[in-house]
Design a protein around this motif. Structure first.
Motif, PDB file in Angstrom:
ATOM      1  N   ASP A 162      56.685 -34.545  26.087  1.00  0.00           N
ATOM      2  CA  ASP A 162      55.240 -34.699  26.311  1.00  0.00           C
ATOM      3  C   ASP A 162      54.693 -35.891  25.526  1.00  0.00           C
ATOM      4  O   ASP A 162      54.776 -35.940  24.297  1.00  0.00           O
ATOM      5  N   GLY A 163      54.159 -36.848  26.234  1.00  0.00           N
ATOM      6  CA  GLY A 163      53.640 -38.059  25.604  1.00  0.00           C
ATOM      7  C   GLY A 163      54.590 -39.236  25.697  1.00  0.00           C
ATOM      8  O   GLY A 163      54.207 -40.373  25.447  1.00  0.00           O
ATOM      9  N   ASP A 191      61.486 -37.485  23.142  1.00  0.00           N
ATOM     10  CA  ASP A 191      60.488 -36.425  23.174  1.00  0.00           C
ATOM     11  C   ASP A 191      60.007 -36.356  24.629  1.00  0.00           C
ATOM     12  O   ASP A 191      60.146 -37.317  25.383  1.00  0.00           O
ATOM     13  N   ASP A 202      58.230 -35.987  15.326  1.00  0.00           N
ATOM     14  CA  ASP A 202      59.407 -36.506  16.036  1.00  0.00           C
ATOM     15  C   ASP A 202      60.342 -37.271  15.100  1.00  0.00           C
ATOM     16  O   ASP A 202      61.401 -37.727  15.523  1.00  0.00           O
ATOM     17  N   ASP A 245      56.081 -39.428  19.910  1.00  0.00           N
ATOM     18  CA  ASP A 245      54.693 -39.862  19.743  1.00  0.00           C
ATOM     19  C   ASP A 245      53.964 -39.101  18.634  1.00  0.00           C
ATOM     20  O   ASP A 245      52.749 -39.187  18.524  1.00  0.00           O
TER      21      ASP A 245
HETATM   22 MG    MG Z   1      55.121 -35.619  22.195  1.00  0.00          MG
END
Ligand code: MG
Length: 182
Positions: free
Chosen positions: A19-20, A17, A136, A132
């Motif tokens: 972002d994060g 993933d 996901d 996150d």
């Molecule tokens: Mg994320």
């Protein structure tokens, strides 16, 4: 699990993933200036590279559907992130993004992973997804999902054999090293 010998010639992947996991999730990041790298991401990618795991990003970017930024912004950002990662000896093979809502590509739908699987002939059963958010955990058989606690509550996650939760990317790396006996 021993991933050193494969029963076939298909490759394995570490799906990330964005972002994060790669950059800190500040909500709808689209400029390189906004990118703050998550601690441990370089080590994780370098390890995957050393194990011949393809590193492939799968990211929902509905900011495009919402008109917050353009698809070309996403493409430009990924080019810049990729260049920076190269300078850190981190090889990312591909970046898949989904700009739409209600789409087979939008996680937890598996569209992006299926596209990657076909493009690179990936054995999903020897592959991992790091994210996150509960979304996901993609709706597809095969990969083991490692979720990292961050911005999103993971209390409602069904922890199964195929879903594990960690506090940091360093802990994910430890888990991977164990899997690869490295
Ligand atoms: Mg994320």
């Amino acid at each position: 699990m021993n991933h050193i010998s494969h029963s076939n010639h298909r490759c394995s992947a570490l799906f990330l993933d964005r972002d994060g996991i790669i950059n800190i999730d500040k909500s709808y990041v689209f400029r390189f200036e906004e990118i703050e790298w998550v601690e441990g991401i370089f080590n994780l990618i370098q390890f995957a590279n050393a194990q011949d795991l393809l590193v492939i990003v799968l990211t929902n970017q509905s900011g495009v559907a919402q008109g917050m930024y353009q698809e070309s912004d996403v493409i430009d950002l990924h080019i810049q992130m990729n260049e920076y990662l190269k300078s850190k000896n981190c090889k990312v093979t591909d970046w898949f993004y989904c700009t739409e809502y209600d789409s087979s590509c939008r996680k937890p739908n598996p569209g992006m992973m299926i596209e990657a699987q076909k493009k690179y002939n990936i054995n999903l059963y020897n592959s991992y997804m790091v994210g996150d958010k509960s979304t996901d955990i993609l709706k597809i058989d095969g990969p083991t999902t490692f979720l990292v606690r961050g911005n999103y509550p993971l209390g409602d996650i069904d922890k199964t054999e195929k879903v594990e939760v960690f506090d940091s990317l360093a802990d994910v790396l430890k888990r991977l090293k164990h899997a690869f006996q490295a």
